[in-house]
Scaffold this motif. Structure first.
Motif, PDB file in Angstrom:
ATOM      1  N   MET C 137      17.309  -2.544  11.837  1.00  9.26           N
ATOM      2  CA  MET C 137      17.119  -3.170  10.519  1.00  9.26           C
ATOM      3  C   MET C 137      16.402  -2.241   9.538  1.00  9.26           C
ATOM      4  N   LEU C 138      16.331  -0.947   9.873  1.00  5.78           N
ATOM      5  CA  LEU C 138      15.538  -0.038   9.038  1.00  5.78           C
ATOM      6  C   LEU C 138      16.047   0.019   7.598  1.00  5.78           C
ATOM      7  N   LYS C 139      17.370  -0.038   7.436  1.00  2.00           N
ATOM      8  CA  LYS C 139      17.868   0.118   6.064  1.00  2.00           C
ATOM      9  C   LYS C 139      17.611  -1.136   5.216  1.00  2.00           C
ATOM     10  N   TYR C 140      17.142  -2.188   5.816  1.00  2.00           N
ATOM     11  CA  TYR C 140      16.826  -3.399   5.043  1.00  2.00           C
ATOM     12  C   TYR C 140      15.333  -3.512   4.759  1.00  2.00           C
ATOM     13  N   ARG C 141      14.577  -2.435   4.983  1.00  2.00           N
ATOM     14  CA  ARG C 141      13.123  -2.545   4.940  1.00  2.00           C
ATOM     15  C   ARG C 141      12.582  -3.067   3.617  1.00  2.00           C
ATOM     16  N   ASN C 142      13.272  -2.766   2.518  1.00  4.89           N
ATOM     17  CA  ASN C 142      12.757  -3.230   1.230  1.00  4.89           C
ATOM     18  C   ASN C 142      13.414  -4.515   0.744  1.00  4.89           C
ATOM     19  N   HIS C 143      14.207  -5.151   1.600  1.00  7.19           N
ATOM     20  CA  HIS C 143      14.898  -6.358   1.174  1.00  7.19           C
ATOM     21  C   HIS C 143      14.003  -7.586   1.259  1.00  7.19           C
ATOM     22  N   SER C 144      14.437  -8.626   0.544  1.00  9.86           N
ATOM     23  CA  SER C 144      13.772  -9.917   0.681  1.00  9.86           C
ATOM     24  C   SER C 144      14.403 -10.647   1.861  1.00  9.86           C
ATOM     25  N   PRO C 145      13.604 -11.256   2.721  1.00  6.41           N
ATOM     26  CA  PRO C 145      14.182 -11.947   3.882  1.00  6.41           C
ATOM     27  C   PRO C 145      15.175 -13.044   3.478  1.00  6.41           C
ATOM     28  N   ASN C 146      14.973 -13.613   2.289  1.00  8.08           N
ATOM     29  CA  ASN C 146      15.869 -14.697   1.864  1.00  8.08           C
ATOM     30  C   ASN C 146      17.308 -14.255   1.699  1.00  8.08           C
ATOM     31  N   LYS C 147      17.511 -12.949   1.524  1.00  6.58           N
ATOM     32  CA  LYS C 147      18.873 -12.478   1.287  1.00  6.58           C
ATOM     33  C   LYS C 147      19.550 -12.053   2.584  1.00  6.58           C
ATOM     34  N   LEU C 148      18.855 -12.180   3.721  1.00  3.20           N
ATOM     35  CA  LEU C 148      19.428 -11.731   4.988  1.00  3.20           C
ATOM     36  C   LEU C 148      20.148 -12.875   5.704  1.00  3.20           C
ATOM     37  N   SER C 149      21.044 -12.499   6.617  1.00  3.53           N
ATOM     38  CA  SER C 149      21.707 -13.515   7.431  1.00  3.53           C
ATOM     39  C   SER C 149      20.739 -13.981   8.521  1.00  3.53           C
ATOM     40  N   GLY C 150      21.087 -15.078   9.181  1.00  2.77           N
ATOM     41  CA  GLY C 150      20.221 -15.616  10.229  1.00  2.77           C
ATOM     42  C   GLY C 150      19.929 -14.608  11.330  1.00  2.77           C
ATOM     43  N   GLY C 151      20.973 -13.897  11.755  1.00  2.72           N
ATOM     44  CA  GLY C 151      20.804 -12.916  12.826  1.00  2.72           C
ATOM     45  C   GLY C 151      19.888 -11.781  12.388  1.00  2.72           C
ATOM     46  N   GLN C 152      20.029 -11.378  11.128  1.00  2.00           N
ATOM     47  CA  GLN C 152      19.170 -10.304  10.622  1.00  2.00           C
ATOM     48  C   GLN C 152      17.723 -10.758  10.533  1.00  2.00           C
ATOM     49  N   LYS C 153      17.519 -11.999  10.076  1.00  2.00           N
ATOM     50  CA  LYS C 153      16.150 -12.528   9.986  1.00  2.00           C
ATOM     51  C   LYS C 153      15.502 -12.542  11.366  1.00  2.00           C
TER      52      LYS C 153
END
Lengths: 281, 268, 283
Positions: C137-153
């Motif tokens: 999940m390194l490339k999502y480090r600056n994302h908001s959790p709300n924008k992630l899918s369930g599996g990513q969260k």
């Protein structure tokens, strides 16, 4: 009763940089008494699609006809449509709010403008249908177990005596037994009350066992719309779309490739067993 | 409509504004809000517009995304404008409709009010869109730390705020969903008088509260499982440290404030 | 060496009325004995209400035993001085992905645990990066959790636990709210952690498909451990599993049914490949 979706498109936040086309040119016809499964991965547009069917979301373009009437007509009664086409959302137990189970289930019928007695009668009938123990009717819905709450929530929609019920992932989060109970209940509603059922799911195995027709949604469009055995023939394309056919389908295809003459259209354990026994004995 | 609220939502981007110390941004926003109520004439307005435009440009957040937040308060703005239009007294009415009279003074106040409100929303969104709620509360926590000497639970307040901000979008989405679910059961959230409307909100509010409490319970447990014990002995992943840019930003902010004050004195 | 050991563990939920009198006692764990080897991948199966989540919460000292003892890495969970040391060594991931993410940016959430235990900033950054990388999940480090899918969260939640460098990670029905893709993502991430980092994994679930690759499976019902063995041993006992309100993966069930109808195929078939091979040998 029939619902026709005619070239329906739906776009979120249209006109901005964040525009997403959630539905693309959907053409579907749903006839009275059918038992339909809608399958697609998260974000495939399946939840948006079903919210169109009872007018909760308005299509950006295209038309929807309920019994031949355009539901976007100015004098069309949308609230009436919602009682005819019941929609059970995901985790419906989160919408319970009354102090007793009985009152909660009566909420829908009361909104239909029925008298207190008539609404109560329907609530009673619906609770009986979902198989909740009578001693619980006047208890708080918040004290029930997860599976029981869900049945109460389904009764809340059933009590409006809809002609069609759409259920969005009705088995999410339940254990195997709870899941089977809910699926059996749904199939009972179809068989005994002759209610048209639309079952949204991402489990092919669940759907294969019950439905007559499968609509596969992918990326906002209808990818397949056919009977289960026909749809599962495309198991390779399904996999590419992030969906998997039932394990049995794969097995039957592999066996066929290895020269065992089995029926590749088998989708349930029962069918597969019969076909394998026939081929080997 | 609920989806349009941009307040409290972070917009990730790599910009000068994003990298500023949250304390600078908090002070900057405060100064900006004060300036909105100070300015009187067109020059002051231009200066404020320039300041806002500069911040938006530097923040790299798309302008449209920022303005989206205005949609949510459209009705509030219209009502405010109407009140100001018709209820501000003056001498010679320019427009009469029955008992309602509109004076040039009213038009002026209404325009000012509209500008203030929309600038207020857009300006504060510059801060909230470029600062993660965590940074924001870190900024508040550090800025208000002196108060803990007199027994104010600064850390707890900051943590509460940051959690509230994290869950606002989730609860908004949930409200949308519950509303739809109750509408599917024939609920009516639109028609009727105030009392009927309030009563009709029960099927929405009860599930919302129940859900909020359930989430709070879950979250408390998850935080405990991750060794959270309050502010004591905690380190920071991103400790706040001022840099050269922060100093420049402070300077710019106070020059801006001075200019606005001077302009006000001369009524420009 | 065992990392988690329960001896005669009992947990009772006691409900009291307004005057404090006991209204109801519900035994969630009934003399449970479990021994989990360090570095292994263990699954605990059971239907809702079987006691499996109550068991999981003891490993992280979110609950304490009514009777009996549990040791995590040799430390007695009933002893308050061990509460925080144990929570550091045994991290927990919960069912609802939304309700366990504290911060509004992925990397800040992963840093939350290390912050709580007083790790220095430089080290926190290093751990955050490493943990996010380990779950992909390194490339999502600056994302908001709300924008992630369930599996990513859920993978972010797992990274948040990994950043505390635990010896053991307990996942309490981490996939119950996910779609099939999300489920696959989470399971792959957990298996990878177990293989590459040697972290002990305790997976609580009711999906039978998810335990096929476990080293050992415990089945719980009414607060007791009712079955215990390798997945193959467990899946041979189809009737018993059904009694405990669990279902068997389609392939295993089919193999079992075929065997019952007289075909000569081996016990405890787990995968499609195994069944294909067995059937081809017959023809």
């Amino acid at each position: 009763m029939s619902i026709i979706l005619d070239h329906v498109n739906y776009t979120y936040s249209s006109g901005t940089a964040y525009e997403i086309q959630a539905l693309k040119d959907i053409n579907i016809q749903i006839e009275d008494g059918q038992f339909i499964g809608i399958i697609g991965h998260t974000g495939s547009g399946k939840s948006t699609l079903i919210q169109h069917m009872n007018g909760l979301v308005k299509a950006t373009s295209g038309a929807i006809y309920f019994n031949g009437q355009d539901i976007y007509d100015e004098d069309f009664d949308l609230r009436n449509l919602r009682t005819k086409v019941g929609l059970v959302f995901q985790y419906p137990e989160h919408q319970l709010f009354e102090t007793t189970i009985f009152d909660d289930v009566s909420f829908g019928p009361k909104n239909q403008g029925l008298t207190k007695d008539e609404a109560g009668l329907r609530a009673f009938e619906a609770l009986k249908m979902v198989g909740l123990d009578e001693s619980l009717y006047y208890q708080s819905p918040f004290d029930l177990s997860g599976g029981q709450k869900r049945r109460v929530a389904i009764a809340g929609v059933l009590a409006m005596r809809p002609e069609m019920i759409i259920l969005d992932e009705p088995t999410a989060g339940l254990d195997p037994k709870g899941r089977d109970e809910i699926l059996d209940l749904i199939s009972k509603m179809h068989d005994e009350k002759n209610i048209t059922i639309v079952l949204v799911s991402h489990s092919m195995e669940d759907v294969a066992k019950y439905v007559q027709r499968i609509i596969v949604m992918n990326d906002g469009s209808v990818m397949f719309d056919d009977c289960p055995s026909e749809v599962f023939k495309h198991y390779k394309e399904l996999e590419a779309a992030g969906l998997a056919a039932p394990q049995v389908t794969y097995l039957m295809h592999e066996l066929k490739e290895r020269g065992i003459d089995v029926d590749t259209e088998a989708t349930t354990v029962e069918e597969a067993k019969r076909s394998i026994l026939k081929a080997l004995c | 409509m609920l989806r349009d609220i941009t307040l409290g939502q972070y917009y990730p981007a790599d910009s000068v504004i994003h990298k500023l110390d949250p304390r600078v941004k908090l002070v900057g926003t405060l100064v900006y809000i004060v300036s909105l109520f100070l300015f009187k004439g067109p020059v002051g307005f231009l200066v404020i517009t320039a300041f806002l435009a500069l911040s938006i440009k530097l923040s790299k957040v798309p302008f449209l995304y920022m303005v989206k937040g205005l949609k949510a308060i459209m009705i509030l703005m219209i009502i405010t404008a109407l009140f100001n239009l018709f209820l501000t007294p003056g001498e010679t009415p320019i427009f009469t409709l029955g008992p309602l009279k509109m004076y040039p003074e009213g038009v002026k106040t209404a325009i000012f009010m509209l500008i203030r409100l929309s600038y207020l929303i857009v300006g504060t969104s510059v801060m909230t869109l470029t600062t993660t709620p965590n940074q924001l509360t870190d900024g508040l926590e550090k800025g208000l730390m002196p108060l803990s000497v007199i027994g104010v639970p600064v850390h707890a307040i900051a943590m509460m705020m940051s959690i509230a901000l994290r869950f606002i979008p989730i609860l908004i989405e949930e409200t949308d969903l519950i509303m739809k679910a109750q509408m599917a059961r024939g609920a009516d959230f639109e028609t009727g008088g105030i009392i009927k409307k309030a009563k009709n909100m029960v099927p929405l509010l009860v599930p919302l509260f129940v859900s909020a409490f359930r989430r709070a319970d879950d979250l408390a447990m998850a935080m405990e499982a991750r060794c959270y014990t309050g502010g004591k002995g905690r380190t920071k992943m991103k400790p706040l440290k001022y840099s050269g840019n922060d100093a420049r930003a402070y300077l710019l902010t106070f020059v801006f404030l001075a200019v606005v004050i001077v302009l006000r004195i001369y009524n420009l | 060496m065992s990392i988690v050991k329960a001896k005669e563990l009992v947990h009772e939920y006691i409900r009291r009325d307004e005057e404090g009198n006991v209204e109801m006692i519900q035994t969630a764990l009934d003399h449970v004995n479990i021994d989990i080897e360090e570095g292994s991948f263990v699954a605990v199966l059971g239907h809702n209400g079987s006691g499996k989540s109550t068991f999981a919460k003891h490993v992280n000292v979110l609950l304490k035993p009514t009777e009996g003892t549990m040791w995590v890495d040799g430390k007695d969970i009933s002893n308050p001085i061990f509460t925080y040391p144990i929570r550091r060594e045994a991290g927990m991931v919960f069912q609802n992905p939304d309700n366990q993410i504290v911060a509004s940016v992925v990397e800040e959430d992963v840093g939350f645990g290390p912050e709580n235990i007083g790790v220095e900033p430089d080290e926190i950054w290093r751990r955050v990066e490493e943990s996010l990388k380990s779950v992909g999940m390194l490339k999502y480090r600056n994302h908001s959790p709300n924008k992630l899918s369930g599996g990513q969260k859920q993978r972010v939640a797992i990274a948040g636990v990994m950043a505390m460098q635990p010896k053991c990670i307990i996942l309490d029905e981490p996939t119950a709210m996910l779609d099939p893709n999300g489920r696959k993502e989470v399971l792959e991430a957990v298996h990878e952690l177990n293989r590459k980092k040697g972290v002990t994994v305790i997976l609580i679930t009711h999906y039978m498909e998810e335990v096929v690759d476990a080293d050992r499976v415990f089945v719980m019902d009414s607060g007791k451990v009712v079955m215990d063995g390798t997945p193959r041993e467990i899946f041979t006992r189809v009737e018993e599993l059904k009694e405990h309100r669990l279902d068997v993966p389609q392939i295993t069930l089919l193999a079992y049914e075929l065997k019952k109808s007289g075909l000569d195929i081996p016990d405890g078939i787990l995968t499609r490949e195994e069944l294909t091979e067995a059937l081809c040998r017959l023809s």
